[in-house]
Design an enzyme around this catalytic site. Structure first.
Site, PDB file in Angstrom:
ATOM      1  N   LYS A   1     -48.371   9.397  36.767  1.00  0.00           N
ATOM      2  CA  LYS A   1     -47.101   9.309  37.496  1.00  0.00           C
ATOM      3  C   LYS A   1     -46.541   7.896  37.358  1.00  0.00           C
ATOM      4  CE  LYS A   1     -47.755  13.445  39.152  1.00  0.00           C
ATOM      5  NZ  LYS A   1     -47.254  14.549  38.409  1.00  0.00           N
TER       6      LYS A   1
ATOM      7  N   SER B   1     -44.710  17.265  34.311  1.00  0.00           N
ATOM      8  CA  SER B   1     -44.257  16.461  35.455  1.00  0.00           C
ATOM      9  C   SER B   1     -43.658  15.111  35.078  1.00  0.00           C
ATOM     10  CB  SER B   1     -45.392  16.246  36.450  1.00  0.00           C
ATOM     11  OG  SER B   1     -46.344  15.343  35.933  1.00  0.00           O
TER      12      SER B   1
END
Length: 186
Positions: free
Chosen positions: A83, A42
């Site tokens: 993230k 990701s």
């Protein structure tokens, strides 16, 4: 008799030194720094699956997250995510045609991979109002996070905004594998 006392005293000194070392290691690990392993694609191309990093746990005790910080947060009781902070409290965020807009102003995302001038990692259009919670602006004590691999990332577009209480810390140092050792920033 004196020899035995000296040996016992030496042994006791070693035990004390080891206890102090373990205590310091525990305090450092619990409150200051911790290792984490990147799990999944990701954050590609910035972070690779299996990269090992150090999480700075105390930085947000004295400061707020900045745009584009790479953070670790509790996504669930069992899982932490890595993230990038995109939106900060009080801001409106949207992406239109692969362009990030904060409060209507275009913001360049230099960390996204480009090929022939085009983003290879496409971000589907979204607006803050379309995300879970349907906010018009990011509330206090929350941030909006996205993965760098926008086509393959479970982030604020699915799980909603992240509260400051969920944030474990900031990470910017890859220490393993050695050929990827580096600090990451914007």
């Amino acid at each position: 008799m004196e020899k035995r006392k000296k040996k016992k005293s030496e042994w006791f000194d070693w035990v004390k030194a080891l206890l102090v070392a373990f205590g310091l290691a525990f305090i450092i690990r619990m409150f200051l720094f911790a290792p984490i392993v990147v799990d999944g694609p990701s954050m590609m191309p910035t972070l690779h699956d299996g990269d090992q990093m150090i999480v700075n746990k105390f930085t947000y005790l004295i400061d707020e997250p900045d745009r584009f910080d790479v953070i670790v947060f509790h996504a669930s009781a069992q899982k932490d995510f890595i993230k990038r902070v995109i939106g900060l409290p009080g801001e409106h965020v949207e992406v239109i045609d692969n362009v990030l807009y904060i409060d209507g102003e275009k913001v360049e995302e230099t960390f996204l991979e480009k090929k022939d001038g085009l983003y290879q990692t496409l971000t589907n259009d979204f607006s803050l109002e379309n995300l879970p919670g349907e906010y018009e602006v990011i509330p206090e004590e929350h941030v909006l996070v996205l993965g760098d691999n926008r086509g393959n990332s479970t982030d604020s577009r699915m799980i909603g905004l992240i509260s400051m209480d969920q944030i474990v810390g900031k990470t910017s140092l890859i220490y393993w594998p050695l050929d990827r050792m580096q600090t990451i920033g914007e």
